[in-house]
Write a protein that holds these residues in place. Sequence first.
Motif, PDB file in Angstrom:
ATOM      1  N   ILE A 603       0.829  -1.213   0.000  1.00  0.00           N
ATOM      2  CA  ILE A 603       0.000   0.000   0.000  1.00  0.00           C
ATOM      3  C   ILE A 603       0.858   1.256   0.000  1.00  0.00           C
ATOM      4  O   ILE A 603       0.590   2.211  -0.739  1.00  0.00           O
ATOM      5  CB  ILE A 603      -1.021   0.000   1.178  1.00  0.00           C
ATOM      6  CG1 ILE A 603      -2.040   1.127   1.025  1.00  0.00           C
ATOM      7  CG2 ILE A 603      -0.339   0.098   2.532  1.00  0.00           C
ATOM      8  CD1 ILE A 603      -3.034   0.926  -0.058  1.00  0.00           C
ATOM      9  N   GLN A 604       1.946   1.222   0.779  1.00  0.00           N
ATOM     10  CA  GLN A 604       2.795   2.412   0.822  1.00  0.00           C
ATOM     11  C   GLN A 604       3.496   2.602  -0.523  1.00  0.00           C
ATOM     12  O   GLN A 604       3.684   3.726  -0.984  1.00  0.00           O
ATOM     13  CB  GLN A 604       3.803   2.300   1.976  1.00  0.00           C
ATOM     14  CG  GLN A 604       4.495   3.623   2.314  1.00  0.00           C
ATOM     15  CD  GLN A 604       3.514   4.752   2.626  1.00  0.00           C
ATOM     16  OE1 GLN A 604       2.504   4.558   3.301  1.00  0.00           O
ATOM     17  NE2 GLN A 604       3.786   5.947   2.086  1.00  0.00           N
ATOM     18  N   HIS A 605       3.848   1.497  -1.159  1.00  0.00           N
ATOM     19  CA  HIS A 605       4.455   1.572  -2.495  1.00  0.00           C
ATOM     20  C   HIS A 605       3.479   2.250  -3.468  1.00  0.00           C
ATOM     21  O   HIS A 605       3.872   3.096  -4.273  1.00  0.00           O
ATOM     22  CB  HIS A 605       4.805   0.163  -2.994  1.00  0.00           C
ATOM     23  CG  HIS A 605       5.255   0.121  -4.422  1.00  0.00           C
ATOM     24  ND1 HIS A 605       6.576   0.201  -4.798  1.00  0.00           N
ATOM     25  CD2 HIS A 605       4.540   0.033  -5.583  1.00  0.00           C
ATOM     26  CE1 HIS A 605       6.666   0.165  -6.119  1.00  0.00           C
ATOM     27  NE2 HIS A 605       5.442   0.053  -6.622  1.00  0.00           N
ATOM     28  N   ILE A 606       2.222   1.858  -3.375  1.00  0.00           N
ATOM     29  CA  ILE A 606       1.229   2.466  -4.274  1.00  0.00           C
ATOM     30  C   ILE A 606       1.193   3.975  -4.050  1.00  0.00           C
ATOM     31  O   ILE A 606       1.292   4.765  -4.997  1.00  0.00           O
ATOM     32  CB  ILE A 606      -0.167   1.827  -4.056  1.00  0.00           C
ATOM     33  CG1 ILE A 606      -0.139   0.363  -4.513  1.00  0.00           C
ATOM     34  CG2 ILE A 606      -1.253   2.609  -4.800  1.00  0.00           C
ATOM     35  CD1 ILE A 606      -1.438  -0.407  -4.283  1.00  0.00           C
ATOM     36  N   TYR A 607       1.086   4.396  -2.799  1.00  0.00           N
ATOM     37  CA  TYR A 607       1.038   5.838  -2.524  1.00  0.00           C
ATOM     38  C   TYR A 607       2.325   6.531  -2.998  1.00  0.00           C
ATOM     39  O   TYR A 607       2.285   7.537  -3.694  1.00  0.00           O
ATOM     40  CB  TYR A 607       0.864   6.097  -1.017  1.00  0.00           C
ATOM     41  CG  TYR A 607      -0.436   5.559  -0.424  1.00  0.00           C
ATOM     42  CD1 TYR A 607      -1.610   5.490  -1.181  1.00  0.00           C
ATOM     43  CD2 TYR A 607      -0.483   5.129   0.912  1.00  0.00           C
ATOM     44  CE1 TYR A 607      -2.787   5.000  -0.621  1.00  0.00           C
ATOM     45  CE2 TYR A 607      -1.661   4.648   1.478  1.00  0.00           C
ATOM     46  CZ  TYR A 607      -2.810   4.572   0.709  1.00  0.00           C
ATOM     47  OH  TYR A 607      -3.964   4.092   1.252  1.00  0.00           O
ATOM     48  N   ASP A 608       3.454   5.972  -2.597  1.00  0.00           N
ATOM     49  CA  ASP A 608       4.736   6.630  -2.910  1.00  0.00           C
ATOM     50  C   ASP A 608       4.947   6.787  -4.415  1.00  0.00           C
ATOM     51  O   ASP A 608       5.318   7.849  -4.895  1.00  0.00           O
ATOM     52  CB  ASP A 608       5.913   5.825  -2.326  1.00  0.00           C
ATOM     53  CG  ASP A 608       5.979   5.940  -0.812  1.00  0.00           C
ATOM     54  OD1 ASP A 608       5.289   6.818  -0.240  1.00  0.00           O
ATOM     55  OD2 ASP A 608       6.719   5.136  -0.196  1.00  0.00           O
ATOM     56  N   THR A 609       4.725   5.692  -5.150  1.00  0.00           N
ATOM     57  CA  THR A 609       5.005   5.776  -6.588  1.00  0.00           C
ATOM     58  C   THR A 609       4.032   6.728  -7.266  1.00  0.00           C
ATOM     59  O   THR A 609       4.408   7.439  -8.212  1.00  0.00           O
ATOM     60  CB  THR A 609       4.917   4.397  -7.267  1.00  0.00           C
ATOM     61  OG1 THR A 609       3.672   3.771  -6.897  1.00  0.00           O
ATOM     62  CG2 THR A 609       6.073   3.512  -6.883  1.00  0.00           C
ATOM     63  N   HIS A 610       2.801   6.788  -6.775  1.00  0.00           N
ATOM     64  CA  HIS A 610       1.842   7.670  -7.435  1.00  0.00           C
ATOM     65  C   HIS A 610       2.114   9.142  -7.143  1.00  0.00           C
ATOM     66  O   HIS A 610       1.983   9.975  -8.035  1.00  0.00           O
ATOM     67  CB  HIS A 610       0.412   7.216  -7.135  1.00  0.00           C
ATOM     68  CG  HIS A 610       0.078   5.985  -7.925  1.00  0.00           C
ATOM     69  ND1 HIS A 610       0.553   4.738  -7.583  1.00  0.00           N
ATOM     70  CD2 HIS A 610      -0.593   5.826  -9.093  1.00  0.00           C
ATOM     71  CE1 HIS A 610       0.170   3.861  -8.493  1.00  0.00           C
ATOM     72  NE2 HIS A 610      -0.534   4.491  -9.418  1.00  0.00           N
ATOM     73  N   PHE A 611       2.526   9.438  -5.921  1.00  0.00           N
ATOM     74  CA  PHE A 611       2.923  10.831  -5.652  1.00  0.00           C
ATOM     75  C   PHE A 611       4.177  11.182  -6.445  1.00  0.00           C
ATOM     76  O   PHE A 611       4.266  12.210  -7.094  1.00  0.00           O
ATOM     77  CB  PHE A 611       3.150  11.042  -4.147  1.00  0.00           C
ATOM     78  CG  PHE A 611       1.857  11.162  -3.375  1.00  0.00           C
ATOM     79  CD1 PHE A 611       0.981  12.228  -3.632  1.00  0.00           C
ATOM     80  CD2 PHE A 611       1.500  10.226  -2.411  1.00  0.00           C
ATOM     81  CE1 PHE A 611      -0.220  12.345  -2.924  1.00  0.00           C
ATOM     82  CE2 PHE A 611       0.298  10.335  -1.702  1.00  0.00           C
ATOM     83  CZ  PHE A 611      -0.560  11.397  -1.961  1.00  0.00           C
ATOM     84  N   GLU A 612       5.134  10.288  -6.402  1.00  0.00           N
ATOM     85  CA  GLU A 612       6.408  10.557  -7.067  1.00  0.00           C
ATOM     86  C   GLU A 612       6.244  10.623  -8.598  1.00  0.00           C
ATOM     87  O   GLU A 612       6.912  11.411  -9.265  1.00  0.00           O
ATOM     88  CB  GLU A 612       7.427   9.465  -6.671  1.00  0.00           C
ATOM     89  CG  GLU A 612       8.823   9.636  -7.207  1.00  0.00           C
ATOM     90  CD  GLU A 612       9.508  10.951  -6.831  1.00  0.00           C
ATOM     91  OE1 GLU A 612       9.096  11.576  -5.826  1.00  0.00           O
ATOM     92  OE2 GLU A 612      10.434  11.345  -7.565  1.00  0.00           O
ATOM     93  N   GLY A 613       5.346   9.811  -9.135  1.00  0.00           N
ATOM     94  CA  GLY A 613       5.123   9.803 -10.580  1.00  0.00           C
ATOM     95  C   GLY A 613       4.713  11.179 -11.095  1.00  0.00           C
ATOM     96  O   GLY A 613       5.189  11.635 -12.141  1.00  0.00           O
ATOM     97  N   VAL A 614       3.849  11.849 -10.345  1.00  0.00           N
ATOM     98  CA  VAL A 614       3.416  13.188 -10.774  1.00  0.00           C
ATOM     99  C   VAL A 614       4.585  14.168 -10.662  1.00  0.00           C
ATOM    100  O   VAL A 614       4.816  14.986 -11.567  1.00  0.00           O
ATOM    101  CB  VAL A 614       2.204  13.658  -9.940  1.00  0.00           C
ATOM    102  CG1 VAL A 614       1.881  15.109 -10.238  1.00  0.00           C
ATOM    103  CG2 VAL A 614       1.001  12.774 -10.231  1.00  0.00           C
ATOM    104  N   VAL A 615       5.343  14.062  -9.583  1.00  0.00           N
ATOM    105  CA  VAL A 615       6.517  14.941  -9.428  1.00  0.00           C
ATOM    106  C   VAL A 615       7.449  14.753 -10.630  1.00  0.00           C
ATOM    107  O   VAL A 615       7.952  15.715 -11.222  1.00  0.00           O
ATOM    108  CB  VAL A 615       7.265  14.610  -8.106  1.00  0.00           C
ATOM    109  CG1 VAL A 615       8.585  15.355  -8.014  1.00  0.00           C
ATOM    110  CG2 VAL A 615       6.376  14.921  -6.907  1.00  0.00           C
ATOM    111  N   GLN A 616       7.635  13.506 -11.021  1.00  0.00           N
ATOM    112  CA  GLN A 616       8.529  13.213 -12.151  1.00  0.00           C
ATOM    113  C   GLN A 616       7.961  13.720 -13.480  1.00  0.00           C
ATOM    114  O   GLN A 616       8.706  14.198 -14.333  1.00  0.00           O
ATOM    115  CB  GLN A 616       8.800  11.708 -12.234  1.00  0.00           C
ATOM    116  CG  GLN A 616       9.727  11.183 -11.154  1.00  0.00           C
ATOM    117  CD  GLN A 616      11.080  11.891 -11.164  1.00  0.00           C
ATOM    118  OE1 GLN A 616      11.630  12.184 -12.220  1.00  0.00           O
ATOM    119  NE2 GLN A 616      11.596  12.190  -9.979  1.00  0.00           N
ATOM    120  N   ALA A 617       6.645  13.604 -13.642  1.00  0.00           N
ATOM    121  CA  ALA A 617       6.028  14.109 -14.879  1.00  0.00           C
ATOM    122  C   ALA A 617       6.231  15.627 -14.961  1.00  0.00           C
ATOM    123  O   ALA A 617       6.545  16.183 -16.021  1.00  0.00           O
ATOM    124  CB  ALA A 617       4.551  13.747 -14.915  1.00  0.00           C
TER     125      ALA A 617
END
Length: 676
Positions: A603-617
């Motif tokens: 679950i934490q992976h899901i949150y982390d990658t989704h927040f980080e994905g937008v930062v990266q975009a």
Amino acid sequence: MRYDALPDEAVELYGSYFSQIAIRESSVVMRQVRKELVSAVESMFGRKPRVVTAKPKKGPLVLLATADDPELAGLAEIGRLKDLPRDGYIICRTEQESGGCIVAAGNSDAGVLYAAFHLLRLLQTEQGLDGLPVAEGSPNKLRMINQWDNMDGSIERGYAGQSIFYRHDKIVRDMTRIRDYARLLASVGINAISINNVNVHRTETKLIAAEWLPSVAKIADVFRGYGVKLFLSVNFASPIEIGGLQTADPLDKQVQRWWKERAEDIYRYIPDFGGFLVKADSEFRPGPFTYGRDHADGANMLADALEPFGGIVIWRCFVYNCQQDWRDRKTDRARAAYDHFLPLDGKFRDNVILQIKNGPMDFQVREPVSPLFGGLKQTNQMLELQITQEYTGQQKHVCYLVPQWKEIVGFDTYAAGEGSTVAKAVSGELNRLPLGGMAAVSNIGDDANWTGHPLAQANLYGYGRLSWNPQLTAEQITDEWVKLTFGDDPDVTETVSGMLLRSWSIYESYTAPLGVGWMVNPGHHYGPNVDGYEYSKWGTYHFADSRGIGVDRTTKTGTGYAGQYNEPVASLYGSPGTCPDELLLFFHHVPYTHRLKSGSTVIQHIYDTHFEGVVQAEQLKREWLTLEGKIDPSVFRETAERLDMQIESAVEWRDRINTYFYRMSGIPDERGRTIF
Ligand code: GCU
């Protein structure tokens, strides 16, 4: 293929060689070689070269010839050509005669064409000619493009405008764009193309009939000049739909005769016709199952019709039950291709190739490699990739797929021990099979920039280069494309290469997590919809509930899919403890609190990658903006606009996915970020 003017230094070094070109126009391909080289040299060196048909006594000059050309007699390097595959070539420099000579020699006309493009690429990327001699040949006999174009001008899963081949149920008359496309494809080593959608509808069924063959032949003429063979997708029910027969049963004598006559007719118009591409018994397309026959019966019948003319049948393995009941937990779509085709191994004619999608599902951003590659031992096979970004951002998002494809071709199937890579399986090397190669669904349309997103061109280029040489690294291919497209400014090269090479992983981070796939809007497949396919008939489920998520595909408690791999891969995927994180939910149903190898919980992976994905975009956009003034203004603007669309979509993905899983699991984000 911009052929920008070269810097003075290069003109000084090589200008004298390129002032004179010796080439015999012994074929249509050699004519195109001459044309390409003359126009490229004129634009790069600012001077039209003198073209001669026989090698003059004195250099300097560039000589282009096939291996059997007497002009090459006595040249030591040329001896190496015989060790190279059919379209192989050598480029070398000889200084023996006065003035010196650059020789570009191929085993075939197409080999000379590839040598010419290689030479031009060296000059364009400012590598110069110090690296000569080079000797190259492709392990893949077929390096193919599949167009999913319909005759009404639409393109199935096309994101770059309308078809360049058809309009209003007709073949276009003006072939300029098709010719340009043929040049583009040849420049990266593509040698085959199927020009209509694998879903062959009513009008397209007639492409193999007398009505359309003269026009199809005109397209074949264009591609022939660039060493590209033409194929057609065919409708298995053609004997009924256009032949007036009552059946399409492959064992029926009349049906067999009908296809033989079709083949004769086609080869009358197109003597070097490549053959048929077939989607049968798949997603409502007709096929041999209707008559209680199997896929070998179907493919072999067509293969027998084409065999006298040297044609081949490329038969797709994308066969599964698309009418599944979501309540049925036993049926697993991922198993289908292997279950259907492995029992038929060895039953296909020599001129049949099975075309297998890279993964067992359907071009998701992350899937394991299809176990069929490591299963089939006596059947020609071909890898099918998707350049068009159906599930990877539809050319609104930058998603450079070469890194994904590199993982696929490098995947070890262990079919004959360690090192049995997919690259070797599909080239035929692994099982010593005569035919094979790679195919990919095209991403082009009639948009002025070909691919909608300017950076999506890199995927087409990269596919071609990789199908020619699967050993090239993603970095090499990227570097070439960026230099050829944007020039040699180190800022631009570094920034654009960096953006491209990270983009697949960025896209993966804000979309469906950990290999589970499919959380897209049904039908068009753009944007997030977690349950969009959860209760549908397509066999595409994630099984998320309040406790966990993922598909149990183990042999012990699940669908058994993991057991379709050879050891040690089967065991690796078969246990959540050894399964790589990125594929965990493809193979296992785990609680949200399951700890990944990365140390994070699911679950934490899901949150982390989704927040980080937008930062990266957002970071991609910032990096692109630093290039203002260094990139052609319209390309700069178009790309910036698409990056905005990408950010908007990534935000939507982040919030939908995070909110869904927060509501499902009730587990808050450790870092307390906003989840709705
Ligand atoms: C996918 C895609 C279809 C296509 C099919 C195929 O399911 O969404 O548009 O026809 O693949 O590869 O045949």
